[in-house]
Motif scaffolding. Structure first.
Motif, PDB file in Angstrom:
ATOM      1  N   GLY A  60      -1.072  -4.859   5.404  1.00 45.57           N
ATOM      2  CA  GLY A  60      -0.055  -3.857   5.132  1.00 45.57           C
ATOM      3  C   GLY A  60      -0.419  -2.477   5.643  1.00 45.57           C
ATOM      4  N   ALA A  61       0.505  -1.540   5.453  1.00 47.75           N
ATOM      5  CA  ALA A  61       0.364  -0.187   5.982  1.00 47.75           C
ATOM      6  C   ALA A  61       0.691   0.847   4.911  1.00 47.75           C
ATOM      7  CB  ALA A  61       1.286   0.003   7.185  1.00 47.75           C
ATOM      8  N   ILE A  62       0.014   1.993   4.985  1.00 46.68           N
ATOM      9  CA  ILE A  62       0.258   3.135   4.102  1.00 46.68           C
ATOM     10  C   ILE A  62       0.305   4.375   4.974  1.00 46.68           C
ATOM     11  CG2 ILE A  62      -0.595   4.526   2.177  1.00 46.68           C
ATOM     12  CD1 ILE A  62      -2.318   2.042   1.384  1.00 46.68           C
ATOM     13  N   SER A  63       1.345   5.183   4.828  1.00 50.92           N
ATOM     14  CA  SER A  63       1.374   6.464   5.535  1.00 50.92           C
ATOM     15  C   SER A  63       1.865   7.549   4.589  1.00 50.92           C
ATOM     16  CB  SER A  63       2.262   6.393   6.779  1.00 50.92           C
ATOM     17  OG  SER A  63       3.620   6.202   6.423  1.00 50.92           O
ATOM     18  N   PHE A  64       1.353   8.754   4.798  1.00 51.81           N
ATOM     19  CA  PHE A  64       1.760   9.911   3.997  1.00 51.81           C
ATOM     20  C   PHE A  64       1.856  11.110   4.919  1.00 51.81           C
ATOM     21  CE2 PHE A  64       0.784  13.520   1.088  1.00 51.81           C
ATOM     22  CZ  PHE A  64       1.917  13.391   0.289  1.00 51.81           C
ATOM     23  N   ALA A  65       2.997  11.784   4.863  1.00 55.80           N
ATOM     24  CA  ALA A  65       3.249  12.936   5.742  1.00 55.80           C
ATOM     25  C   ALA A  65       3.026  12.557   7.201  1.00 55.80           C
ATOM     26  CB  ALA A  65       2.383  14.118   5.342  1.00 55.80           C
ATOM     27  N   GLY A  66       3.401  11.316   7.530  1.00 58.08           N
ATOM     28  CA  GLY A  66       3.320  10.862   8.906  1.00 58.08           C
ATOM     29  C   GLY A  66       1.960  10.385   9.358  1.00 58.08           C
ATOM     30  N   GLU A  67       0.959  10.410   8.479  1.00 59.28           N
ATOM     31  CA  GLU A  67      -0.399   9.997   8.840  1.00 59.28           C
ATOM     32  C   GLU A  67      -0.734   8.646   8.219  1.00 59.28           C
ATOM     33  OE1 GLU A  67      -5.079  11.394   8.289  1.00 59.28           O
ATOM     34  OE2 GLU A  67      -3.450  12.769   7.769  1.00 59.28           O
ATOM     35  N   ALA A  68      -1.262   7.732   9.025  1.00 55.68           N
ATOM     36  CA  ALA A  68      -1.673   6.418   8.528  1.00 55.68           C
ATOM     37  C   ALA A  68      -2.901   6.576   7.643  1.00 55.68           C
ATOM     38  CB  ALA A  68      -1.974   5.486   9.691  1.00 55.68           C
ATOM     39  N   LEU A  69      -2.841   5.976   6.440  1.00 58.81           N
ATOM     40  CA  LEU A  69      -3.941   6.130   5.480  1.00 58.81           C
ATOM     41  C   LEU A  69      -4.524   4.802   5.011  1.00 58.81           C
ATOM     42  CD1 LEU A  69      -2.733   9.019   3.120  1.00 58.81           C
ATOM     43  CD2 LEU A  69      -4.399   9.147   4.973  1.00 58.81           C
ATOM     44  N   ALA A  70      -3.974   3.676   5.423  1.00 59.85           N
ATOM     45  CA  ALA A  70      -4.497   2.389   4.944  1.00 59.85           C
ATOM     46  C   ALA A  70      -5.962   2.251   5.316  1.00 59.85           C
ATOM     47  CB  ALA A  70      -3.689   1.235   5.532  1.00 59.85           C
ATOM     48  N   GLY A  71      -6.816   2.070   4.304  1.00 59.58           N
ATOM     49  CA  GLY A  71      -8.245   1.917   4.541  1.00 59.58           C
ATOM     50  C   GLY A  71      -9.021   3.213   4.555  1.00 59.58           C
ATOM     51  N   ALA A  72      -8.332   4.363   4.482  1.00 51.64           N
ATOM     52  CA  ALA A  72      -9.036   5.643   4.451  1.00 51.64           C
ATOM     53  C   ALA A  72      -9.766   5.792   3.119  1.00 51.64           C
ATOM     54  CB  ALA A  72      -8.059   6.801   4.635  1.00 51.64           C
ATOM     55  N   PRO A  73     -10.961   6.399   3.097  1.00 52.94           N
ATOM     56  CA  PRO A  73     -11.684   6.576   1.841  1.00 52.94           C
ATOM     57  C   PRO A  73     -10.966   7.558   0.925  1.00 52.94           C
ATOM     58  CG  PRO A  73     -12.786   7.754   3.613  1.00 52.94           C
ATOM     59  CD  PRO A  73     -11.696   6.950   4.251  1.00 52.94           C
ATOM     60  N   SER A  74     -11.261   7.473  -0.369  1.00 51.20           N
ATOM     61  CA  SER A  74     -10.528   8.253  -1.360  1.00 51.20           C
ATOM     62  C   SER A  74     -10.655   9.756  -1.139  1.00 51.20           C
ATOM     63  CB  SER A  74     -10.979   7.873  -2.769  1.00 51.20           C
ATOM     64  OG  SER A  74     -12.370   8.046  -2.923  1.00 51.20           O
ATOM     65  N   HIS A  75     -11.838  10.230  -0.713  1.00 50.45           N
ATOM     66  CA  HIS A  75     -11.994  11.675  -0.513  1.00 50.45           C
ATOM     67  C   HIS A  75     -11.105  12.176   0.623  1.00 50.45           C
ATOM     68  CE1 HIS A  75     -14.525  11.317   3.144  1.00 50.45           C
ATOM     69  NE2 HIS A  75     -15.047  10.275   2.548  1.00 50.45           N
ATOM     70  N   HIS A  76     -10.866  11.334   1.611  1.00 50.97           N
ATOM     71  CA  HIS A  76      -9.957  11.687   2.707  1.00 50.97           C
ATOM     72  C   HIS A  76      -8.515  11.732   2.200  1.00 50.97           C
ATOM     73  CE1 HIS A  76      -8.514  11.776   6.925  1.00 50.97           C
ATOM     74  NE2 HIS A  76      -7.561  10.985   6.482  1.00 50.97           N
ATOM     75  N   VAL A  77      -8.148  10.758   1.366  1.00 50.49           N
ATOM     76  CA  VAL A  77      -6.789  10.704   0.816  1.00 50.49           C
ATOM     77  C   VAL A  77      -6.505  11.943  -0.029  1.00 50.49           C
ATOM     78  CG1 VAL A  77      -5.238   9.391  -0.688  1.00 50.49           C
ATOM     79  CG2 VAL A  77      -6.741   8.179   0.911  1.00 50.49           C
ATOM     80  N   VAL A  78      -7.495  12.360  -0.837  1.00 50.37           N
ATOM     81  CA  VAL A  78      -7.327  13.571  -1.657  1.00 50.37           C
ATOM     82  C   VAL A  78      -7.093  14.785  -0.764  1.00 50.37           C
ATOM     83  CG1 VAL A  78      -8.491  15.166  -3.225  1.00 50.37           C
ATOM     84  CG2 VAL A  78      -8.637  12.710  -3.625  1.00 50.37           C
ATOM     85  N   ARG A  79      -7.848  14.894   0.297  1.00 47.39           N
ATOM     86  CA  ARG A  79      -7.694  16.039   1.190  1.00 47.39           C
ATOM     87  C   ARG A  79      -6.352  16.020   1.912  1.00 47.39           C
ATOM     88  NH1 ARG A  79     -12.195  19.072   1.847  1.00 47.39           N
ATOM     89  NH2 ARG A  79     -14.165  18.212   1.044  1.00 47.39           N
ATOM     90  N   ARG A  80      -5.732  14.863   2.015  1.00 45.66           N
ATOM     91  CA  ARG A  80      -4.423  14.768   2.651  1.00 45.66           C
ATOM     92  C   ARG A  80      -3.283  15.016   1.667  1.00 45.66           C
ATOM     93  NH1 ARG A  80      -7.292  15.666   5.917  1.00 45.66           N
ATOM     94  NH2 ARG A  80      -7.602  14.759   7.977  1.00 45.66           N
ATOM     95  N   GLY A  81      -3.616  15.194   0.366  1.00 47.28           N
ATOM     96  CA  GLY A  81      -2.585  15.609  -0.570  1.00 47.28           C
ATOM     97  C   GLY A  81      -2.172  14.604  -1.618  1.00 47.28           C
ATOM     98  N   ILE A  82      -2.973  13.551  -1.826  1.00 45.58           N
ATOM     99  CA  ILE A  82      -2.668  12.541  -2.850  1.00 45.58           C
ATOM    100  C   ILE A  82      -3.819  12.489  -3.843  1.00 45.58           C
ATOM    101  CG2 ILE A  82      -2.234  10.100  -3.319  1.00 45.58           C
ATOM    102  CD1 ILE A  82      -1.159   9.805  -0.493  1.00 45.58           C
ATOM    103  N   THR A  83      -3.513  12.598  -5.129  1.00 47.52           N
ATOM    104  CA  THR A  83      -4.543  12.394  -6.148  1.00 47.52           C
ATOM    105  C   THR A  83      -4.105  11.302  -7.110  1.00 47.52           C
ATOM    106  OG1 THR A  83      -3.669  14.136  -7.583  1.00 47.52           O
ATOM    107  CG2 THR A  83      -5.402  14.753  -6.052  1.00 47.52           C
ATOM    108  N   LEU A  84      -5.083  10.578  -7.632  1.00 49.72           N
ATOM    109  CA  LEU A  84      -4.865   9.511  -8.605  1.00 49.72           C
ATOM    110  C   LEU A  84      -5.431   9.925  -9.952  1.00 49.72           C
ATOM    111  CD1 LEU A  84      -4.265   6.527  -9.487  1.00 49.72           C
ATOM    112  CD2 LEU A  84      -6.539   5.954  -8.608  1.00 49.72           C
TER     113      LEU A  84
END
Length: 237
Positions: A60-84
């Motif tokens: 599968g695929a995940i994108s946020f604000a046009g950037e592919a995030l599938a498989g990106a580490p959590s610290h990268h995801v946070v810096r892109r604007g998503i927190t859990l």
């Protein structure tokens, strides 16, 4: 789909060969509250852990604000604007409210942290009253407020809340849902994982129902509340 939103397509994941998520697709548009609903073991938490970078999708695929995030580490995801904000709150019990909040801002410049703390205290006045109190000595509802506030310290555009009402008394649950609406009104999108379908769909713009690792229903909050399957399966009607 807005380039600023979240788009998830065909996610799948198995734990040691046991399929947990087999086909989950969803979107969260800017400014929306989207509910992700289902029974225990349906695959909700696994789905959001993949979005947040805690788990690596096996398909599968995940994108946020046009950037592919599938498989990106959590610290990268946070810096892109998503927190859990994870299930079970997971505040640091031997640290104060203030220290928990400061940890939530670890990706921010030191000069910005004071302003972020002030912002959190305006949204959550009760935390301001308890800024020096150890997190572990607070009530469950107060700890949930702290967990949400800590998640906002990274200035996310999308916050994922995993079972924020779990274990809380009904009156406290209502307060937590009011706070979720207040957070959303500041412009932050919310992906809300909940077993409390009635409360979640009452505030959600849209929702998805997951069963056995796949999305089986989608619609507006009001449409899902009125759906006969949802009423039979989850609301006991």
């Amino acid at each position: 789909m807005s380039a600023d939103g979240l788009e998830v397509a065909g996610l799948g994941f198995a734990y040691d060969g046991a399929l947990a998520v087999r086909d989950v697709s969803l979107t969260v548009k800017p400014g929306e509250i989207v509910a992700l609903l289902g029974a225990n073991g349906a695959g909700k938490s696994t789905t959001v852990r993949m979005i947040a970078g805690v788990l690596r999708p096996q398909k599968g695929a995940i994108s946020f604000a046009g950037e592919a995030l599938a498989g990106a580490p959590s610290h990268h995801v946070v810096r892109r604007g998503i927190t859990l904000v994870p299930e079970g709150r997971l505040v640091f019990p031997q640290m104060t409210v203030m220290e928990n909040l400061q940890l939530g801002a670890h990706i921010k410049q030191r000069a910005a942290i004071a302003g972020l703390v002030d912002y959190a205290f305006k949204l959550f006045p009760r935390l301001a009253e308890r800024r020096g109190q150890l997190a572990g000595s607070m009530s469950g509802g107060e700890q949930q407020m702290l967990a949400i506030a800590r998640g906002l310290m990274a200035e996310p555009r999308l916050v994922i809340l995993d079972e924020p009402s779990l274990g809380l008394m009904p009156i406290v649950t209502q307060e937590v849902f009011r706070l979720i609406e207040a957070v959303n009104k500041t412009g932050i999108s919310v992906l809300l994982v909940e077993q409390n379908l009635h409360q979640a769909l009452r505030i959600a713009h849209r929702g998805y129902v997951i069963e056995k690792g796949a999305v089986v229903l989608a619609g507006s909050g009001q449409e899902l509340l009125a759906d006969s399957y949802v009423q039979r399966a989850f609301l006991g009607r």
